[in-house]
Design a protein around this motif. Structure first.
Motif, PDB file in Angstrom:
ATOM      1  N   PHE A   1      37.140  40.793  36.081  1.00  0.00           N
ATOM      2  CA  PHE A   1      38.276  40.972  35.200  1.00  0.00           C
ATOM      3  C   PHE A   1      38.114  39.840  33.956  1.00  0.00           C
ATOM      4  O   PHE A   1      38.256  39.965  32.708  1.00  0.00           O
ATOM      5  N   LEU A   2      38.193  38.457  34.459  1.00  0.00           N
ATOM      6  CA  LEU A   2      37.941  37.244  33.600  1.00  0.00           C
ATOM      7  C   LEU A   2      36.759  37.571  32.573  1.00  0.00           C
ATOM      8  O   LEU A   2      37.046  37.344  31.499  1.00  0.00           O
TER       9      LEU A   2
ATOM     10  N   ASP B   1      51.744  40.579  33.065  1.00  0.00           N
ATOM     11  CA  ASP B   1      50.540  39.831  33.073  1.00  0.00           C
ATOM     12  C   ASP B   1      49.370  40.288  32.094  1.00  0.00           C
ATOM     13  O   ASP B   1      49.243  39.648  30.782  1.00  0.00           O
ATOM     14  N   ASP B   2      48.949  41.335  32.258  1.00  0.00           N
ATOM     15  CA  ASP B   2      47.782  41.827  31.417  1.00  0.00           C
ATOM     16  C   ASP B   2      47.958  43.311  31.373  1.00  0.00           C
ATOM     17  O   ASP B   2      46.986  43.908  31.896  1.00  0.00           O
TER      18      ASP B   2
ATOM     19  N   HIS C   1      49.469  28.916  36.551  1.00  0.00           N
ATOM     20  CA  HIS C   1      48.999  29.939  37.682  1.00  0.00           C
ATOM     21  C   HIS C   1      49.158  29.133  38.983  1.00  0.00           C
ATOM     22  O   HIS C   1      47.793  28.110  39.017  1.00  0.00           O
TER      23      HIS C   1
ATOM     24  N   HIS D   1      49.792  37.501  28.717  1.00  0.00           N
ATOM     25  CA  HIS D   1      48.500  36.864  28.094  1.00  0.00           C
ATOM     26  C   HIS D   1      48.423  37.524  26.994  1.00  0.00           C
ATOM     27  O   HIS D   1      48.256  39.005  26.889  1.00  0.00           O
TER      28      HIS D   1
ATOM     29  N   PHE E   1      45.963  46.285  33.818  1.00  0.00           N
ATOM     30  CA  PHE E   1      46.469  46.468  35.162  1.00  0.00           C
ATOM     31  C   PHE E   1      47.105  47.888  35.223  1.00  0.00           C
ATOM     32  O   PHE E   1      48.083  48.174  36.121  1.00  0.00           O
TER      33      PHE E   1
ATOM     34  N   PHE F   1      38.922  40.358  40.337  1.00  0.00           N
ATOM     35  CA  PHE F   1      39.531  39.654  39.267  1.00  0.00           C
ATOM     36  C   PHE F   1      38.587  38.640  38.555  1.00  0.00           C
ATOM     37  O   PHE F   1      38.803  38.412  37.420  1.00  0.00           O
TER      38      PHE F   1
ATOM     39  N   TYR G   1      37.833  40.372  29.954  1.00  0.00           N
ATOM     40  CA  TYR G   1      38.886  39.768  29.214  1.00  0.00           C
ATOM     41  C   TYR G   1      38.438  38.703  27.922  1.00  0.00           C
ATOM     42  O   TYR G   1      38.514  39.010  26.720  1.00  0.00           O
TER      43      TYR G   1
ATOM     44  N   GLU H   1      48.200  32.971  43.654  1.00  0.00           N
ATOM     45  CA  GLU H   1      47.743  34.229  43.463  1.00  0.00           C
ATOM     46  C   GLU H   1      46.295  34.334  44.216  1.00  0.00           C
ATOM     47  O   GLU H   1      46.238  35.068  45.201  1.00  0.00           O
TER      48      GLU H   1
ATOM     49  N   ALA I   1      45.934  28.637  33.160  1.00  0.00           N
ATOM     50  CA  ALA I   1      45.513  29.894  33.670  1.00  0.00           C
ATOM     51  C   ALA I   1      44.080  29.993  34.155  1.00  0.00           C
ATOM     52  O   ALA I   1      43.550  28.954  34.344  1.00  0.00           O
ATOM     53  N   GLY I   2      43.523  30.951  34.275  1.00  0.00           N
ATOM     54  CA  GLY I   2      41.873  31.251  34.605  1.00  0.00           C
ATOM     55  C   GLY I   2      41.659  31.167  36.165  1.00  0.00           C
ATOM     56  O   GLY I   2      42.593  31.653  36.953  1.00  0.00           O
TER      57      GLY I   2
HETATM   58  N1  HPA Z   1      45.116  35.257  35.460  1.00  0.00           N
HETATM   59  C1  HPA Z   1      44.734  34.322  35.297  1.00  0.00           C
HETATM   60  N2  HPA Z   1      44.208  33.998  34.107  1.00  0.00           N
HETATM   61  C2  HPA Z   1      44.057  35.093  33.028  1.00  0.00           C
HETATM   62  C3  HPA Z   1      44.603  35.981  33.218  1.00  0.00           C
HETATM   63  C4  HPA Z   1      45.403  36.328  34.425  1.00  0.00           C
HETATM   64  O1  HPA Z   1      45.866  37.403  34.520  1.00  0.00           O
HETATM   65  N3  HPA Z   1      44.801  36.709  31.975  1.00  0.00           N
HETATM   66  C5  HPA Z   1      43.880  35.878  31.301  1.00  0.00           C
HETATM   67  N4  HPA Z   1      43.550  34.765  31.876  1.00  0.00           N
END
Ligand code: HPA
Ligand code: ZN
Length: 327
Positions: A52-53, A271-272, A191, A13, A276, A49, A56, A194, A163-164
């Protein structure tokens, strides 16, 4: 696999690859206060997670112009190339780049592409772009996103994805967007598997007709599905360090090795990476430790990635040759 051995990365990403110092610099320029998303050491800080979003999105909020994305692309590709990546595919979202307005999106994409051309000459890394709809923004927005992607599909923008937050909406809610992207000649990934179980992988394949799956690792919970993935040649964009950082698995228990043994086409991505605490080099070091994988095994997986890349055949042949020559 050393830092400089050639690598192919399919799942990255672009905003998620932004070094924290880069985002802090942007925030300073824009007088934006996003100090809360960093820990004392200056790393991105989040609890799970879903947090994290949010972090982000906050980091991305300081990227406001095509020029910002030009600079970001240069910074990200420099770091990828320093880790031996010779070919990369980046996820881009018109949601962040111009608010899904086609004309604004075109400006962002051109700026990113120009940066990619500079990086290709400077660092020897080739970039292709995959537009991703953001699942938690919803299916309506995804239609607009797909139209942005369809309008700009070509030799640089080659894919469409999703994604998302995997827990929101069903793949079939995004079928219209994926159909539009497919009709525009874009290649497809989503995606799944996961945060959703094996059924989320089945749904993505059946309802979106994707040829690759982002993550997909929880397919391991359904061995009949694993056999189907192997038979159909579905490629998994596995991001082991991301899964470990988000608490899905420990390194030694990560299913990538078992999926590979069972004949599924697995590949390795970050991924990011700064979120991570990983790099392509670190992924290889951890996998080598966990599964005793050697150079030959990594080369085989990078060839799988090159074969699955969303690029033209001349580019694929060149990448495969670069992998061979270095072996
Ligand atoms: N996973 C899902 N959505 C995302 C991610 C991720 O790692 N990074 C940005 N959007
Ligand atoms: Zn991802």
């Amino acid at each position: 696999m050393s830092k400089t051995s050639p690598k192919v990365e399919l799942h990255l990403h672009l905003e998620g690859a932004a070094p924290p110092a880069f985002i802090r610099g942007m925030a300073r320029e824009k007088h934006a206060d996003i100090a809360g998303i960093f820990d004392e050491a200056g790393h991105y800080s989040y609890t799970d997670f879903w947090h994290f979003l949010k972090v982000y999105d906050a980091a991305t909020s300081v990227l406001r112009t095509p020029e910002d994305y030009h600079r970001l692309t240069l910074a990200v590709l420099e770091e990828s190339a320093a880790n031996g990546v010779i070919y990369s595919e980046c996820f881009l979202s018109p949601d962040f780049c111009g608010g899904r307005d086609v004309s604004a999106w075109r400006d962002y994409l051109n700026a990113i592409r120009e940066a990619a051309e500079i990086a290709e000459k400077r660092d020897g890394i080739t970039l292709r772009a995959i537009v991703t709809a953001v699942r938690h923004i919803g299916p309506e927005a995804a239609r607009e996103t797909a139209l942005c992607a369809a309008e700009t599909a070509g030799d640089f923008l080659t894919g469409f994805g999703l994604a998302g937050d995997e827990k929101l909406h069903k793949p079939k809610d995004f079928a219209w967007a994926f159909d539009a992207a497919r009709e525009a000649g874009l290649r497809l990934t989503a995606h799944a598997g996961e945060w959703g179980g094996p059924e989320s992988v089945r749904d993505a394949l059946a309802d979106l007709k994707v040829e690759r799956i982002g993550h997909g690792v929880r397919a391991i919970e359904d061995l009949a599905l694993v056999d189907e993935l192997a038979e159909q040649g579905v490629v998994l964009e596995v991001c082991p360090g991301s899964n470990v950082a988000l608490g899905l698995y420990k390194w030694r228990e990560h299913p990538i090795a078992e999926l590979d043994r069972r004949g599924v086409k697995v590949t390795i991505s970050t991924d990011d990476p700064p979120f991570f605490h990983t790099t392509m080099t670190r992924e290889h070091e951890r996998l080598a430790e966990a599964f005793d994988w050697d150079e030959g095994q990594f080369l085989r997986l990078h060839k799988v990635a090159a074969e699955a890349a969303f690029c033209d055949e001349a580019t694929r042949a060149r990448i495969l040759k670069q992998l061979e020559t270095a072996a």
